[in-house]
Scaffold this active site. Structure first.
Site, PDB file in Angstrom:
ATOM      1  N   LYS A  54       0.845  -1.212   0.000  1.00  0.00           N
ATOM      2  CA  LYS A  54       0.000   0.000   0.000  1.00  0.00           C
ATOM      3  C   LYS A  54       0.874   1.253   0.000  1.00  0.00           C
ATOM      4  O   LYS A  54       0.630   2.207  -0.746  1.00  0.00           O
ATOM      5  CB  LYS A  54      -0.924  -0.004   1.228  1.00  0.00           C
ATOM      6  N   GLN A  98      -4.226  -0.928   9.608  1.00  0.00           N
ATOM      7  CA  GLN A  98      -4.239  -2.278   9.036  1.00  0.00           C
ATOM      8  C   GLN A  98      -4.866  -3.274  10.023  1.00  0.00           C
ATOM      9  O   GLN A  98      -4.485  -3.339  11.189  1.00  0.00           O
ATOM     10  CB  GLN A  98      -2.797  -2.705   8.690  1.00  0.00           C
ATOM     11  N   ASP A 121     -10.657   3.626   4.330  1.00  0.00           N
ATOM     12  CA  ASP A 121     -11.102   2.227   4.282  1.00  0.00           C
ATOM     13  C   ASP A 121     -12.634   2.152   4.251  1.00  0.00           C
ATOM     14  O   ASP A 121     -13.200   1.091   4.001  1.00  0.00           O
ATOM     15  CB  ASP A 121     -10.588   1.484   5.531  1.00  0.00           C
TER      16      ASP A 121
END
Ligand code: NAP
Length: 303
Positions: A54, A98, A121
């Protein structure tokens, strides 16, 4: 007959190209690059691999990419303090924590602390609530369902009227937002899960079958309506024998070799939904960065 191959690598590359152009345009207009902060806690190798890809992709897109790696024994208070600081930092447009977090930490409390404008997200209650109420425009849509939807759009267009869609899995991360996106596109949606009776018959009714369970090769050809579109979200690491070496390979939730013979279109694993998740994360960060400057990101794809 073999199914149409839905190439997630190719679609994600087109998203990344548009994001890179939009990011350069923002910098030309404002002198500021989109900023993505990725937070990882602990030593899980798979999570570190995801975070590193990422961060690399963020740099490729021309973003200001910041990575915070915290030790396994980080407390809830320390993690929440970092998120609060990132919320207040004007150089940060997107915050990604994460998952999974170490079991000592409460992921929901952390996710809900992220400012909705920076929740790239798309997982906190404000963004989840916007999707649930049919607002796909003003919030940030969860990356993997948004990416899966783009692949479905490539096969069926944007209006799924008259089509039956079945999503196997009802997680907040994927299954629920996926079902809602399909519903918003006018599909008739069933969300199946571990308590669903006669799952095979439910799946065989689907014109669009989306599998997000986490069970390798669970979906067999007998589960698939001939000609259906099959979207495999599962990422399962299977050990492979290679002499002394401990190697793994990625396998989806669908038995691809069987399914490809009966489906009309199908995503592979790897190279299907996986690359879309990271591309949509970059798209969400760009959207958030433009909004932070009172602008609308020039990205012409939508979930
Ligand atoms: P999750 O939170 O573990 O949810 C799994 C879902 O599958 C649950 O709703 C569960 O039902 C259901 N399920 C479990 N066993 C079942 C069975 N035998 N029959 C029917 N339903 C069953 O997983 P997730 O986070 O949604 O992820 C699912 C998969 O997608 C995983 O392989 C994950 O790695 C992958 N994934 C991939 C990406 C990507 O970027 N490509 C992103 C996210 C997730 P209950 O609710 O009843 O327990």
């Amino acid at each position: 007959m073999s199914a149409q191959f839905i190439d997630g690598k190719q679609v994600s590359a087109s998203v990344i190209a548009a994001v890179t152009e939009a990011s350069a345009l923002l910098e030309a207009k404002t002198g500021i690059r989109p900023g993505l902060a990725v937070v990882i806690v602990g030593n899980d190798p798979a999570s570190h691999a995801y975070v590193s890809s990422k961060s690399k992709m963020a740099e490729r897109c021309g973003f200001n990419s910041i990575q915070h790696s915290l030790p396994e024994d980080t407390s809830q208070e320390q993690l929440e303090k970092l998120v609060t600081e990132l919320n207040a930092d004007p150089s940060v447009d997107g915050i990604l924590v994460q998952l999974p977090l170490p079991s000592s930490l409460d992921p929901d409390a952390v996710i809900h602390l992220i400012s909705p404008e920076k929740d790239v997200d798309g997982l906190n209650v404000v963004n989840a609530g916007k999707i649930a109420t049919g607002d796909l425009v003003t919030g940030l849509v969860s990356c993997t369902p948004a990416g899966a939807m783009l692949l479905i759009n490539r096969v069926h267009g944007h209006d799924l009227s008259g089509l039956r869609a079945v999503v196997i899995g009802r997680s907040n991360l994927f299954g629920k937002p996926m079902g809602l996106l399909l519903l918003a596109a006018n599909a008739t949606v069933t969300m199946a899960h571990s308590k669903t009776k006669d799952l095979v018959a439910v799946c065989r009714d689907a014109d669009i079958l989306v599998a997000a369970v986490g069970r390798p090769k669970m979906v067999k050809s007998t589960w698939i309506k001939p000609g259906a579109t099959v979207i495999d979200v599962g990422i399962n690491r299977m050990p492979i024998a290679d002499g002394e070496n401990q190697k793994t390979r990625l396998v989806g939730d669908v038995d691809y070799a069987e399914a490809v013979e009966i489906a009309g279109a199908i995503t592979p694993v790897p190279g299907g939904v996986g690359p879309m998740t990271i591309a949509m994360l970059m798209a969400n960060t760009t959207i958030a960065a433009y909004r932070a400057h009172g602008l609308v990101a020039p990205l012409n794809f939508r979930p």
